[in-house]
Design a protein around this motif. Sequence first.
Motif, PDB file in Angstrom:
ATOM      1  N   ASP A 130      60.929   8.274  43.266  1.00 14.51           N
ATOM      2  CA  ASP A 130      59.897   7.982  42.271  1.00 14.51           C
ATOM      3  C   ASP A 130      59.042   6.782  42.662  1.00 14.51           C
ATOM      4  O   ASP A 130      57.847   6.749  42.425  1.00 14.51           O
ATOM      5  N   ARG A 332      59.837  19.533  34.901  1.00 18.60           N
ATOM      6  CA  ARG A 332      60.920  18.568  35.130  1.00 18.60           C
ATOM      7  C   ARG A 332      61.674  18.291  33.827  1.00 18.60           C
ATOM      8  O   ARG A 332      62.909  18.200  33.814  1.00 18.60           O
ATOM      9  N   GLU A 333      60.914  18.172  32.753  1.00 20.56           N
ATOM     10  CA  GLU A 333      61.555  17.916  31.457  1.00 20.56           C
ATOM     11  C   GLU A 333      62.437  19.081  31.037  1.00 20.56           C
ATOM     12  O   GLU A 333      63.563  18.895  30.571  1.00 20.56           O
ATOM     13  N   ALA A 335      63.893  21.291  32.953  1.00 22.33           N
ATOM     14  CA  ALA A 335      65.080  21.361  33.809  1.00 22.33           C
ATOM     15  C   ALA A 335      66.102  20.316  33.386  1.00 22.33           C
ATOM     16  O   ALA A 335      67.313  20.590  33.341  1.00 22.33           O
ATOM     17  N   SER A 336      65.641  19.128  33.056  1.00 24.28           N
ATOM     18  CA  SER A 336      66.550  18.063  32.610  1.00 24.28           C
ATOM     19  C   SER A 336      67.202  18.434  31.287  1.00 24.28           C
ATOM     20  O   SER A 336      68.406  18.235  31.089  1.00 24.28           O
ATOM     21  N   ALA A 337      66.398  18.975  30.373  1.00 26.72           N
ATOM     22  CA  ALA A 337      66.919  19.339  29.055  1.00 26.72           C
ATOM     23  C   ALA A 337      67.975  20.429  29.199  1.00 26.72           C
ATOM     24  O   ALA A 337      69.037  20.375  28.563  1.00 26.72           O
ATOM     25  N   TYR A 338      67.702  21.394  30.051  1.00 24.91           N
ATOM     26  CA  TYR A 338      68.659  22.483  30.264  1.00 24.91           C
ATOM     27  C   TYR A 338      69.962  21.935  30.848  1.00 24.91           C
ATOM     28  O   TYR A 338      71.057  22.268  30.386  1.00 24.91           O
ATOM     29  N   ALA A 339      69.815  21.042  31.845  1.00 24.33           N
ATOM     30  CA  ALA A 339      71.007  20.464  32.480  1.00 24.33           C
ATOM     31  C   ALA A 339      71.825  19.671  31.466  1.00 24.33           C
ATOM     32  O   ALA A 339      73.059  19.758  31.442  1.00 24.33           O
ATOM     33  N   ALA A 340      71.152  18.917  30.610  1.00 24.66           N
ATOM     34  CA  ALA A 340      71.850  18.089  29.620  1.00 24.66           C
ATOM     35  C   ALA A 340      72.591  18.972  28.618  1.00 24.66           C
ATOM     36  O   ALA A 340      73.752  18.725  28.282  1.00 24.66           O
TER      37      ALA A 340
ATOM     38  N   GLN B   3      64.457  11.909  28.603  1.00 21.36           N
ATOM     39  CA  GLN B   3      65.370  12.860  29.219  1.00 21.36           C
ATOM     40  C   GLN B   3      64.713  13.571  30.410  1.00 21.36           C
ATOM     41  O   GLN B   3      65.353  13.898  31.385  1.00 21.36           O
ATOM     42  N   GLY B   4      63.394  13.804  30.274  1.00 19.90           N
ATOM     43  CA  GLY B   4      62.695  14.555  31.313  1.00 19.90           C
ATOM     44  C   GLY B   4      62.309  13.702  32.512  1.00 19.90           C
ATOM     45  O   GLY B   4      61.794  14.201  33.491  1.00 19.90           O
ATOM     46  N   ASP B   5      62.544  12.431  32.424  1.00 20.14           N
ATOM     47  CA  ASP B   5      62.183  11.545  33.516  1.00 20.14           C
ATOM     48  C   ASP B   5      63.027  11.879  34.730  1.00 20.14           C
ATOM     49  O   ASP B   5      64.239  11.913  34.670  1.00 20.14           O
ATOM     50  N   ARG B   6      62.348  12.118  35.859  1.00 17.20           N
ATOM     51  CA  ARG B   6      63.071  12.544  37.045  1.00 17.20           C
ATOM     52  C   ARG B   6      63.985  11.450  37.577  1.00 17.20           C
ATOM     53  O   ARG B   6      64.843  11.687  38.393  1.00 17.20           O
ATOM     54  N   ARG B   7      63.779  10.215  37.122  1.00 16.25           N
ATOM     55  CA  ARG B   7      64.621   9.116  37.580  1.00 16.25           C
ATOM     56  C   ARG B   7      66.091   9.385  37.289  1.00 16.25           C
ATOM     57  O   ARG B   7      66.970   8.805  37.876  1.00 16.25           O
ATOM     58  N   SER B   8      66.340  10.278  36.318  1.00 25.93           N
ATOM     59  CA  SER B   8      67.725  10.539  35.968  1.00 25.93           C
ATOM     60  C   SER B   8      68.312  11.706  36.763  1.00 25.93           C
ATOM     61  O   SER B   8      69.464  12.033  36.593  1.00 25.93           O
ATOM     62  N   TRP B   9      67.517  12.319  37.627  1.00 26.07           N
ATOM     63  CA  TRP B   9      68.061  13.424  38.419  1.00 26.07           C
ATOM     64  C   TRP B   9      68.915  12.886  39.560  1.00 26.07           C
ATOM     65  O   TRP B   9      68.436  12.090  40.364  1.00 26.07           O
ATOM     66  N   PRO B  33      68.483  18.443  38.689  1.00 24.44           N
ATOM     67  CA  PRO B  33      69.152  18.057  37.433  1.00 24.44           C
ATOM     68  C   PRO B  33      70.584  18.555  37.352  1.00 24.44           C
ATOM     69  O   PRO B  33      71.403  17.930  36.693  1.00 24.44           O
ATOM     70  N   ASP B  34      70.884  19.677  37.986  1.00 23.69           N
ATOM     71  CA  ASP B  34      72.262  20.173  37.936  1.00 23.69           C
ATOM     72  C   ASP B  34      72.576  20.939  39.216  1.00 23.69           C
ATOM     73  O   ASP B  34      71.712  21.158  40.070  1.00 23.69           O
ATOM     74  N   MET B  37      70.586  24.261  39.990  1.00 22.34           N
ATOM     75  CA  MET B  37      69.226  24.010  40.488  1.00 22.34           C
ATOM     76  C   MET B  37      69.264  23.420  41.892  1.00 22.34           C
ATOM     77  O   MET B  37      68.415  23.729  42.735  1.00 22.34           O
TER      78      MET B  37
END
Lengths: 352, 98
Positions: A130, A332-333, A335-340, B3-9, B33-34, B37
């Motif tokens: 990032d 990206r959001e 994908a993150s939401a799904y993973a969470a 949550q959508g911030d890629r910094r957490s991937w 993220p997982d 993926m």
Amino acid sequence: MQPSSQPAAEVGRPALPEDRPAPPKDRPAPPGETSPREDAQFAAAFQALVDAEARIEPRDWMPEAYRATLIRQIAQHAHSEIIGMQPEGNYITRAPSLRRKAILIAKVQDEAGHGLYLYSAAETLGVSRDELLDLLHSGRQRYSSIFNYPTLTWADIGAIGWLVDGAAITNQVPLSRCSYGPYARAMTRICKEESFHQRQGYEILWALAHGSGEQKAMAQDAVDRWWWPSLMMFGPPDDASPHSAQSMTWKIKRFSNDELRQKFVDMTVPQAQAMGISLPDPDLRFEESSGHWRHGEIDWSEFARVLAGDGPCNAVRMARRREAHQAGAWVREAASAYAAKHQVGVLTGSAA
Amino acid sequence: MSQGDRRSWPLWEVFVRARRGLSHNHVGSLHAPDAAMALRNARDLYTRRSEGVSIWVVPAAAITASSPQEKDSFFDPAGDKVYRHPTFYEIPDEVPHL
Ligand SMILES: [Fe+2]
Ligand SMILES: [Fe+2]
């Protein structure tokens, strides 16, 4: 895929905390926190490894200037691959046949892959993805100025593949022997993929050069516009390239800018002749005594201008890049939401 | 941080088996993220030309590595055991098949 030369146990690097990667835990304290004598010992051991043609790996001690130089160079290289998708991507919908279209999609997709290999290599040096994207989007890190020229006709896609990818290959082949392991390995993979890029470009120009008068003129016009910027891709002449000597000592760089440029010219002139296309340099001549093709004066003021932001497409490229990044935020959001959500399901034992 | 911030991937290390019969080799890394993926992205990123028949993705955080600095002392125990190599033993030239 080239086999990795290192066993898995040495590959790992420390966990990335939320925000930015911590420097490896077991790395010796950076200069300043160690005694001058210890620093000198580390530096001598480092240079001995480099001199012995051994590769430096992420967790090895390295001079901070070596690390900084590599981060800057690899990042700029990665940014170039990513921005470099734009001039060619413009023609995906307008490729003249399904065959050309499939090839162009594959090529542009490769460039995205090259960018990702390189970001991944840069991250082993302790910088985050990032951060690197921020540096690109805010204009604090550069990409190759070649991508600030427009693609005006289909022939430009041929000229880019042949000349721009050709110049990139000339630069990149020696980088696959660079002293930093992850960069060298990324380059090996990239070089393997690049050769199709150059060949498909040459094939496009060859077809045009053997077509109607109008098609031939289109090929010639593209080459006329891309030749000089391609020569500039190797960077300023040796006498105006102050950092080269240090990079050579570190074996990041193996050949000087002028040497690489000469290599490219020597390879390319016969290829132009073979397809009956001329190069826009009245001073270009074969030098019997050295066996080299000598090119005329390069307009370095144009290079400086484009690099400083005043090229035909600088603003368009940067705007498009930022827009693509923002427009992709929802992916990206999601994908993150799904993973969470999935993670919660796993923890509670219920099916997600 | 949203949550959508890629910094957490998290970062994933990618290993590819080139062909049946070979071991998985490290090829690089990526963010995802997982695991699912990560696997898909690894396929698209590292096997675009059929470079593999199997992929492993491993969270980089799960890898424990030996330190390059303690290399000497860590691997020392094997250093003086030359008798583990067949060439250590002297066998007369005329002895066959040995
Ligand atoms: Fe590339
Ligand atoms: Fe390319």
